[in-house]
Scaffold this active site. Structure first.
Site, PDB file in Angstrom:
ATOM      1  N   HIS A 120       0.843  -1.225   0.000  1.00 39.00           N
ATOM      2  CA  HIS A 120       0.000   0.000   0.000  1.00 39.00           C
ATOM      3  C   HIS A 120       0.865   1.258   0.000  1.00 39.00           C
ATOM      4  CE1 HIS A 120      -3.290  -2.762   1.258  1.00 39.00           C
ATOM      5  NE2 HIS A 120      -2.329  -3.298   1.994  1.00 39.00           N
ATOM      6  N   LYS A 146      16.519  21.687 -10.029  1.00 40.63           N
ATOM      7  CA  LYS A 146      15.830  20.459 -10.424  1.00 40.63           C
ATOM      8  C   LYS A 146      16.715  19.449 -11.142  1.00 40.63           C
ATOM      9  CE  LYS A 146      11.525  20.292 -10.890  1.00 40.63           C
ATOM     10  NZ  LYS A 146      10.432  19.622 -10.241  1.00 40.63           N
ATOM     11  N   GLU A 188       9.862   8.922 -16.521  1.00 43.26           N
ATOM     12  CA  GLU A 188       8.478   9.348 -16.768  1.00 43.26           C
ATOM     13  C   GLU A 188       8.018   8.928 -18.161  1.00 43.26           C
ATOM     14  OE1 GLU A 188       7.880  13.608 -15.250  1.00 43.26           O
ATOM     15  OE2 GLU A 188      10.012  13.230 -15.021  1.00 43.26           O
ATOM     16  N   SER A 224      15.415  21.948 -15.231  1.00 40.12           N
ATOM     17  CA  SER A 224      14.262  22.802 -15.479  1.00 40.12           C
ATOM     18  C   SER A 224      14.763  24.148 -15.972  1.00 40.12           C
ATOM     19  CB  SER A 224      13.462  22.978 -14.187  1.00 40.12           C
ATOM     20  OG  SER A 224      12.754  24.199 -14.215  1.00 40.12           O
TER      21      SER A 224
END
Ligand code: ARG
Length: 461
Positions: free
Chosen positions: A157, A284, A291, A278
């Site tokens: 979970h 970043k 992704e 970024s």
């Protein structure tokens, strides 16, 4: 002008819109090599059986080699008016060889031709994917062997559950990818029958030798039913199913990479080579490759659903709908291959933060099961009672804002007087994971053994 290949009964040529919807040359040119190999096998068989003369067959074979060379050198002009790769090749062949070229299509149809070409193409793609997946497994096994004892939290979970090791977690994916490879080779085995000679749908009256063409093209045998051979694309569906399952595995792993590389988790650092910045936020380091592996799985699954939908209502045998079998499959297999390569690169380069993983492994009372197991083993309690007692101890530690191993022995004894100082041995994450020695469990000794077993197995493949 009516079509040179089939225009005998037509007075007028096709509308431009028909040509636009009908032509497949923009994508099926991709299997030109398979198409020419199929034609060479076919004409060799036509000569061996006396259906065409040896001289015509030799001229056609030589002409096909020339067409192949023209395509490979970029000299070949593909024409939409000639619809597809089959007619583009044959039309050029006629220019090179003259009227004898017209004999190539004896005892053959584009229906068995395309079924053969596509099987050959998918077969090559399956082999290439298998090889890419093998490299991914090797990268995972290497990283797992280095991290056989690197303690990390195991989750259910997405809540801290029990400590495992980073190596154990990576080996879970080695198993999944192993089954993916198995599915690809199963698909290959079932695919490997040759449709050539099924002709349009009913076979042919010419005395062809289907064993000969099947053998020449590396198939195990000819397909046994001409209708089935030209009408089904289950080999493509099976390949796409295996690809979709595999893409799903990569997507789950990518999701974990995304999570692990956040400052909040901080379990891994991706290399500069696999991170992007970024344009506005200088701090970043984004895991774009992960992704995109996660995102692109949608295209692979989409291709499977797309082709299943195309096929499900088609009466036997061939319908032009089936021309829609190609673009989705090309895209899905290219996409999957890219995702495998990106995942392999990320795995090889990723650096685990062992301290962060270990710290996190102890969070959330992840050794509570070890305490319950100790109560069963040492005190002799039934597990259900031990579960309850441990729950009360966890609540007490939580109230005191202490991890289990910092809760004073006396505090535990207030709940269960039979607990002794010996319990300290099972409350730390290292001991917890060391104790998971059951077959397939997370203990470092197991992980080392499994990594060695995989390494040996992969070296042989
Ligand atoms: N381009 C066609 C396809 O990909 C080849 C087969 C055409 N057959 C036909 N009877 N029109 O499916």
């Amino acid at each position: 002008m009516s079509n040179a290949m089939w225009g005998g009964r037509f007075a007028e040529g096709p509308d431009a819109v028909l040509e636009a919807i009908n032509a497949s040359i923009d994508f099926d040119r991709r299997f030109y090599a398979q198409d020419i190999a199929g034609s060479k096998a076919h004409v060799a068989m036509l000569a061996a059986t006396g259906i065409v003369s040896k001289a015509d067959a030799a001229a056609i074979t030589k002409g096909l080699d020339e067409v192949l060379a023209e395509i490979e050198s970029g000299e070949f002009t593909f024409s939409r008016a000639l619809e597809d790769i089959h007619m583009n090749v044959e039309s050029r062949l006629a220019e090179i060889v003259g009227p004898a070229a017209g004999r190539l299509h004896t005892a053959r149809s584009r229906n068995d031709q395309v079924a053969t070409d596509f099987r050959l193409f998918v077969r090559d793609a399956l082999d290439a994917l298998g090889a890419s997946l093998l490299r991914l497994q090797q990268a995972l096994v290497d990283k797992a062997a280095e991290n056989a004892a690197s303690v990390m939290p195991g989750f259910t979970h997405l809540q801290s559950a029990q400590p495992v090791t980073f190596g154990h977690h990576l080996l879970a994916y080695v198993e999944m990818i192993g089954r993916d490879r198995g599915r690809l080779s199963d698909a290959r085995r079932r695919l490997n029958e040759c449709p050539l000679g099924s002709a349009a749908l009913a076979g042919t009256s010419f005395p062809i030798d289907r064993e000969m063409t099947a053998r020449a093209l590396g198939f195990d045998r000819p397909t046994a039913n001409s209708l089935d051979a030209v009408a089904d694309r289950d080999f493509a569906l099976e390949t796409l199913s295996a690809a979709a399952i595999c893409a799903g595995h990569l997507s789950r792993f990518a999701e974990e990479i995304v999570l692990w590389s956040t400052p909040q988790f901080g379990f891994i650092r991706l290399s500069d080579r696999f991170s992007t910045g970024s344009s506005i936020m200088p701090q970043k380091r984004n895991p774009d490759a992960a992704e995109l592996v996660r995102g692109k799985s949608g295209r692979v699954i989409g291709a499977l659903v797309g082709l299943m939908t195309v096929m499900k209502g088609l009466p036997l045998a061939y319908s032009k709908d089936m021309q829609e079998d190609k673009e989705g499959l090309f895209d899905a297999l290219d996409t999957l291959d890219l995702c495998i390569a990106a995942t392999t690169g990320m795995v090889a380069d990723m650096v685990p933060n062992l301290a962060a993983m270990k710290r996190s492994a102890g969070a959330g009372y992840a050794t509570a099961t070890d305490l319950a197991d100790w109560l069963v083993r040492v005190v002799g309690m039934p597990f259900r009672e031990a579960h309850h007692v441990t729950g009360r101890i966890v609540a007490k530690a939580s109230e005191a804002k202490l991890p289990l191993e910092k809760l004073p022995l006396e505090a535990m004894q207030e709940i269960e007087p039979r607990i002794t100082a010996d319990v300290a041995g099972v409350l730390g994450v290292v001991n917890s994971v060391k104790s998971r020695t059951s077959y397939g469990g997370a203990a470092p000794a197991n992980v080392r053994r499994q990594a060695a077993r995989w390494r040996k197995a992969l070296a042989k493949q």
